[in-house]
Each structure stands twice: as structure tokens, then as C-alpha cells.
Design an enzyme around this catalytic site. Sequence first.
Site, PDB file in Angstrom:
ATOM      1  N   SER A 172       0.823  -1.209   0.000  1.00 28.97           N
ATOM      2  CA  SER A 172       0.000   0.000   0.000  1.00 28.97           C
ATOM      3  C   SER A 172       0.855   1.256   0.000  1.00 28.97           C
ATOM      4  O   SER A 172       1.976   1.258   0.541  1.00 28.97           O
ATOM      5  CB  SER A 172      -0.887  -0.017   1.252  1.00 28.97           C
ATOM      6  OG  SER A 172      -1.448   1.243   1.473  1.00 28.97           O
ATOM      7  N   TYR A 197      -1.994  -0.523  10.092  1.00 26.76           N
ATOM      8  CA  TYR A 197      -2.254  -1.069   8.751  1.00 26.76           C
ATOM      9  C   TYR A 197      -0.985  -0.976   7.903  1.00 26.76           C
ATOM     10  O   TYR A 197      -0.536  -1.950   7.298  1.00 26.76           O
ATOM     11  CB  TYR A 197      -3.409  -0.302   8.095  1.00 26.76           C
ATOM     12  CG  TYR A 197      -3.562  -0.579   6.616  1.00 26.76           C
ATOM     13  CD1 TYR A 197      -3.930  -1.840   6.154  1.00 26.76           C
ATOM     14  CD2 TYR A 197      -3.337   0.423   5.667  1.00 26.76           C
ATOM     15  CE1 TYR A 197      -4.058  -2.099   4.795  1.00 26.76           C
ATOM     16  CE2 TYR A 197      -3.467   0.174   4.310  1.00 26.76           C
ATOM     17  CZ  TYR A 197      -3.833  -1.090   3.877  1.00 26.76           C
ATOM     18  OH  TYR A 197      -3.954  -1.344   2.534  1.00 26.76           O
TER      19      TYR A 197
END
Length: 380
Positions: A172, A197
Site C-alpha cells: 500500500s 495497517y
Amino acid sequence: MEEQAARQRMTSHEELEVYELTSPFPPSPPAPLPEPPQPPGSPAPLRVVVTGAAGFIGFHVSKRLLDRGDQVIGLDNLNSYYDVTLKEARLAQLTGRPGFRFAKLDLADREGLARLFAAEKPQRVVHLAAQAGVRYSLENPHAYVVSNLVGFMNILEGCRHGGVEHLVYASSSSVYGANKVSPFSVHHNVDHPVSLYAATKKANELMAHTYSHLYGLPTTGLRFFTVYGPWGRPDMALFIFTRAILAGKPIDVFNYGKMQRDFTYIGDIVEGVVRVLDKVPTPDPAWDAVAADPGTSAAPYRLYNIGNNRPVELLRFIEVLEECLGKKAEKHFLPLQPGDVVSTCADINELMRDVDFRPSTPIEEGIPHFVEWYHSYYGP
Ligand SMILES: NC(=O)c1ccc[n+]([C@@H]2O[C@H](COP(=O)([O-])OP(=O)(O)OC[C@H]3O[C@@H](n4cnc5c(N)ncnc54)[C@H](O)[C@@H]3O)[C@@H](O)[C@H]2O)c1
């Protein structure tokens, strides 16, 4: 007999035809899938496990692989992080297509996953299943450990023992965390995540490198930049804004609108994923252990950004959406949320160099596609 029937049962999940890999796994592998028809001269079809196949990106990638004649073994646990009926509706588009079948399985189910790899013998894996979302990782950090760390470990082991030719996995843009040098490059150090995350995604890259080094498993990590488009995710801004604007409710605009995102259209993401899947990384002979470049390695390991390389102001994004919906938003301006970053922009030089591709869909084209889909799915 009963036990065997239970082991091999085909179950239906709601209305869907679902091939459920229950524990314990069937002792003998399921019959091979029929070969989908191939146009003359096309490359041999691949057998690909796509995890997160009921998710936003996994659904689109699966569809694309099936379109070109590959066999897709989709995996997803259909969890309720967001509307399960949307996941089922995506899956309903895939089930029944030649070359597709589905395993309802949790990544954390170590034995189940090992049995899936042993039985299906995938040549390549596109690993997209994960607990996504920056903000939710402040609420429920353990979900990220289970799906993104334990789950990733199980995928690596499956690939290693199954002799998989190439593992492509989702990282990401969040890994850039506190970095301020823009555009973000895979050659930059990313040791300063600002959400759990992001930390799990960075951990995935480290774990992948270890397996590329120790076992020669070719791995490619893809750092996606804010993906949007038809069949998108209900926890993301475009979806939330659309729903609120249509309902005449206010929208929350963080950092008082002073944000930029490198919004990337799903069609461009799919193109990037498929091209990268076809390019199995090899050790980089130029990699220098004295000046260690984070984006490549002496092991068969690569990282790519997939982003539009054209960051857009959040307020411009909202303006285009308002035009498409024919309705003005009532904006509720708020400070930056913990875990969020102000700006993202992808350096895509490596993607262009290695797979000859650069995302090109502007929001003025992509947002109308989303709105069109939204109306067709949820009504006017
Ligand atoms: N959409 C984006 O903007 C974006 C940006 C950067 C990275 N990513 C990454 O790309 C990947 C796909 O994202 P998406 O937007 O399609 O998300 P998504 O939530 O729509 O898809 C993920 C799918 O994985 C499944 N899943 C989650 N945990 C699982 C588990 N433990 N076992 C089995 N299945 C599980 C979910 O049910 C879901 O269907 C994720 O890894 C995400 O972190 C997405």
C-alpha cells in the site's frame, strides 16, 4: 461415507455456488477444471489463486484473468468488515464462468490453506485478501495481525511448499507513512509508518523478501494508491461521499480539505497487476549490498508503485463528484485524522520501465464510471 460426503460437499452460500474447502480437506484433489477455449497463438492459460476474490480489487483482477482464459481459484472469507451482500454480488459475477471456482476460507486457517495449495497446485498467486483500511486499524488492530501477518505467513508457506512460480501481493501507499519526499519512490526508505495497517503492509514486504532470499520464491509487492471505481469499497471516501450527497447528508472533509490523493482508477490497477503477474522477477545483478536499494534485491524480489502519478486536491475530487451526481455536497470540515497522511503521489518509473505501463485514467473519466455503476446497483 457420511464423513467423506461432508468433506467433499459443495455448499451454496446464500444464492451462490460456492466450492467450500472445509476442514479437513478432501483426501483427493478435486477434478481439474475444464480448459477454457483459447484463441490460436495465445499463451498457455495459468492456474492462479486470487485471494480476496470477493473484494473490490480481487473481483476485478479475477474477471480479467478469466477473460484472458486463465483458471482462477478465488479465495475469500466473506467477512463482514463491510456489506457482505456487495461481496456476494461481486462473486455472483464470477461463479459459473468457465475456469472459476471459489474457496470460502480464512487466511488464518493454516491447515485449510496448506490443503488448498496441495490440491489446487497454483502456478501463480495474486494475494489481495487483507484487512484493509487505515482508520479501522486504530479501532481493531488485532484484525490486522490475524489477516495481514498470520494470513500472509500462511500464503508464503503455501507458495514455498507448492513451488509457486510467482507471488504478487498487495502492499500500500500507506507504507510511505511520515515520508515527505514526493513523489514516493520504491527506492525511499519506508521505516516510519503512521498506522498499524501500514506497518503490516511493510511487514509483508519484509516477509516476502525473506522467502525470496531463503527459498528463491519470486515475489512482487504492489503499493496501490487510493483505488476507486465500479464495485468499489463502501468504507472509502468516494462511496461514503456519494451515499451521503444522494441522501442530502453532510460529508466529513478531513484536514479542512487540504489533502491530495493520487486517485487510481480500478481499470489501471488491474492492468498493472496482470502485467506484473506475467513478469516473474529475477535476482537483480546490479543490487549492491553496500548501498542497499530497498526497491530491489539480489533475491528474486521487486516492489512497484501503482498510482496515477497525478495527485488531485480532495476538494476538486468532491467537485467532480458533485457534477456527476448533479447535487452539491454539504461539507463538514474537520482536522486530519490520526493515521492519515496529507498527500500521496506515486513515482511509477519502475512500473513503466519493467512492464511498459502507466495508469492514465483521470478522475473526470473514472468518477462518472463509478457513479454510473452506483446508480445501476443501488438505483437512482
Ligand atoms: N482499495 C485501495 O485503495 C487499496 C489501496 C492500497 C492497498 N490496498 C490493498 O489491496 C488489497 C485489496 O483491497 P480491496 O480494496 O479490494 O479490499 P477489500 O476489502 O474489498 O477486499 C479484501 C477481501 O479480502 C477478504 N479478506 C479479508 N481478510 C480475510 C481473511 N482473513 N481470509 C480470507 N479473506 C479475507 C475480504 O472479505 C475482502 O473480500 C488489500 O490487501 C488492500 O490492503 C487497497
